[in-house]
Design an enzyme around this catalytic site. Sequence first.
Site, mmCIF file in Angstrom:
data_model
loop_
_atom_site.group_PDB
_atom_site.id
_atom_site.type_symbol
_atom_site.label_atom_id
_atom_site.label_comp_id
_atom_site.label_asym_id
_atom_site.label_seq_id
_atom_site.Cartn_x
_atom_site.Cartn_y
_atom_site.Cartn_z
ATOM 1 N N GLY A 46 0.844 -1.191 0.000
ATOM 2 C CA GLY A 46 0.000 0.000 0.000
ATOM 3 C C GLY A 46 0.874 1.233 0.000
ATOM 4 O O GLY A 46 2.068 1.155 0.331
ATOM 5 N N GLN A 51 3.020 9.999 1.712
ATOM 6 C CA GLN A 51 4.308 9.290 1.685
ATOM 7 C C GLN A 51 5.140 9.675 0.468
ATOM 8 O O GLN A 51 6.341 9.414 0.432
ATOM 9 C CB GLN A 51 4.097 7.765 1.695
ATOM 10 C CG GLN A 51 3.463 7.265 2.980
ATOM 11 C CD GLN A 51 3.312 5.764 2.973
ATOM 12 O OE1 GLN A 51 2.334 5.251 2.458
ATOM 13 N NE2 GLN A 51 4.285 5.053 3.512
ATOM 14 N N CYS A 88 5.902 -0.095 7.574
ATOM 15 C CA CYS A 88 5.523 1.076 6.793
ATOM 16 C C CYS A 88 6.709 1.493 5.939
ATOM 17 O O CYS A 88 7.838 1.538 6.436
ATOM 18 C CB CYS A 88 5.118 2.218 7.728
ATOM 19 S SG CYS A 88 4.564 3.700 6.853
ATOM 20 N N LEU A 89 6.463 1.793 4.673
ATOM 21 C CA LEU A 89 7.553 2.206 3.780
ATOM 22 C C LEU A 89 8.187 3.515 4.252
ATOM 23 O O LEU A 89 9.304 3.827 3.851
ATOM 24 C CB LEU A 89 7.031 2.358 2.344
ATOM 25 C CG LEU A 89 6.598 1.048 1.668
ATOM 26 C CD1 LEU A 89 5.946 1.335 0.319
ATOM 27 C CD2 LEU A 89 7.785 0.099 1.505
ATOM 28 N N HIS A 130 -4.531 1.244 7.651
ATOM 29 C CA HIS A 130 -3.185 1.825 7.687
ATOM 30 C C HIS A 130 -3.090 3.008 6.706
ATOM 31 O O HIS A 130 -2.564 4.077 7.061
ATOM 32 C CB HIS A 130 -2.171 0.723 7.351
ATOM 33 C CG HIS A 130 -0.749 1.143 7.281
ATOM 34 N ND1 HIS A 130 0.215 0.696 8.168
ATOM 35 C CD2 HIS A 130 -0.071 1.945 6.404
ATOM 36 C CE1 HIS A 130 1.391 1.224 7.844
ATOM 37 N NE2 HIS A 130 1.250 1.981 6.767
ATOM 38 N N GLU A 131 -3.608 2.819 5.485
ATOM 39 C CA GLU A 131 -3.518 3.898 4.478
ATOM 40 C C GLU A 131 -4.432 5.068 4.833
ATOM 41 O O GLU A 131 -4.044 6.228 4.665
ATOM 42 C CB GLU A 131 -3.870 3.375 3.070
ATOM 43 C CG GLU A 131 -3.021 2.217 2.566
ATOM 44 C CD GLU A 131 -1.538 2.371 2.786
ATOM 45 O OE1 GLU A 131 -1.049 3.516 2.876
ATOM 46 O OE2 GLU A 131 -0.839 1.349 2.890
ATOM 47 N N HIS A 134 -2.799 7.197 7.280
ATOM 48 C CA HIS A 134 -1.813 8.111 6.676
ATOM 49 C C HIS A 134 -2.483 9.398 6.203
ATOM 50 O O HIS A 134 -1.905 10.483 6.304
ATOM 51 C CB HIS A 134 -1.146 7.461 5.455
ATOM 52 C CG HIS A 134 0.060 6.621 5.750
ATOM 53 N ND1 HIS A 134 1.202 7.134 6.339
ATOM 54 C CD2 HIS A 134 0.330 5.324 5.487
ATOM 55 C CE1 HIS A 134 2.115 6.161 6.428
ATOM 56 N NE2 HIS A 134 1.605 5.048 5.925
HETATM 57 O O1 GNR Z 1 4.009 -2.613 2.682
HETATM 58 C C1 GNR Z 1 3.307 -2.460 3.690
HETATM 59 N N1 GNR Z 1 2.997 -3.551 4.439
HETATM 60 C C2 GNR Z 1 2.054 -3.517 5.442
HETATM 61 C C3 GNR Z 1 1.991 -4.598 6.292
HETATM 62 C C4 GNR Z 1 1.057 -4.644 7.299
HETATM 63 C C5 GNR Z 1 0.178 -3.605 7.457
HETATM 64 C C6 GNR Z 1 0.224 -2.493 6.631
HETATM 65 C C7 GNR Z 1 1.156 -2.463 5.624
HETATM 66 S S1 GNR Z 1 1.199 -1.107 4.556
HETATM 67 C C8 GNR Z 1 2.885 -1.113 4.106
HETATM 68 C C9 GNR Z 1 3.148 -0.061 3.039
HETATM 69 C C10 GNR Z 1 2.905 1.319 3.606
HETATM 70 O O2 GNR Z 1 3.686 1.890 4.317
HETATM 71 N N2 GNR Z 1 1.759 1.854 3.337
HETATM 72 O O3 GNR Z 1 1.449 3.060 3.845
HETATM 73 NI NI NI Z 2 2.574 3.196 5.706
#
Ligand code: GNR
Ligand code: NI
Length: 185
Positions: A46, A51, A88-89, A130-131, A134
Site C-alpha cells: 500500500g 508518503q 511502513c515504507l 493503515h492507508e 496516513h
Molecule cells: O508494505 C506495507 N505492508 C504492510 C503490512 C502490514 C500492514 C500495513 C502495511 S502497509 C505497508 C506499506 C505502507 O507503508 N503503506 O502506507
Molecule cells: Ni505506511
Amino acid sequence: MSLLDIYVLGAPILRQETRVVEKVDDGVRRLIDDMFETMYAAKGIGLAAPQVGRSERVAVIDIDQKPYVIVNPEILQREGTQRAEEGCLSIPEIYGDVDRAAHVHVKALDRNGEAFELQADELLARCLQHEIDHLHGRLFIDYLGLLKRRAAISKWEKLRKGDKSLTRTISPREVAEQHTRDEEL
Ligand code: GNR
Ligand code: NI
C-alpha cells in the site's frame, strides 16, 4: 510514469491532515500511476499520497495481485478486532503488532471519480486502515504502547545513524532486480 521519493518518519507532511480531492482528473490519475510504480518498486502492499509528498486524499493498495485505488476514502463501519505485525515504507525495517478492526466497510472514489464501496477483512482491512490513517497524519507506531514505541523510534534513529534526510529514493538497482525476478517467475 515516474518513481517518486518516499518521505520518512520525521517529515512533517506525514503528520498533516490531507485535503479532499475535488475532481479526479488526469493530474490525480498521473499521481495514482506514479504511486503504483513506486509502491511496486519499494515492494509495499500500500502507499498513501503523503508518503510521496502530496497532501491529498489518495492511496493505492495491491493485495493478492489485486490493485485498489481509494480517493477520499471513508470508513463507514468497523467490526471486531485483529492483531498482527505491521510495517511502513516511511519507517523502513521497523515492525510492530497493531490492533485493528477485523472487518471494515469503506466508501471511496475510484480512478474515474466513481463512488464505490468495499467490504474487507484480514490483510486488506488492515491495509485500508493503515492507508486511511496516513491520510489523517497517523502512523502505525502511534498505536504501540509507550515502551514499544520508544524502542521502535530508537531503533529507527540507530539505523539512520545521524542521517537527517527526510526522503528515501528507491534505487534503480532495486527496480532492476525486481524486474529480473519478475522475469524469472
Ligand atoms: O508494505 C506495507 N505492508 C504492510 C503490512 C502490514 C500492514 C500495513 C502495511 S502497509 C505497508 C506499506 C505502507 O507503508 N503503506 O502506507
Ligand atoms: Ni505506511
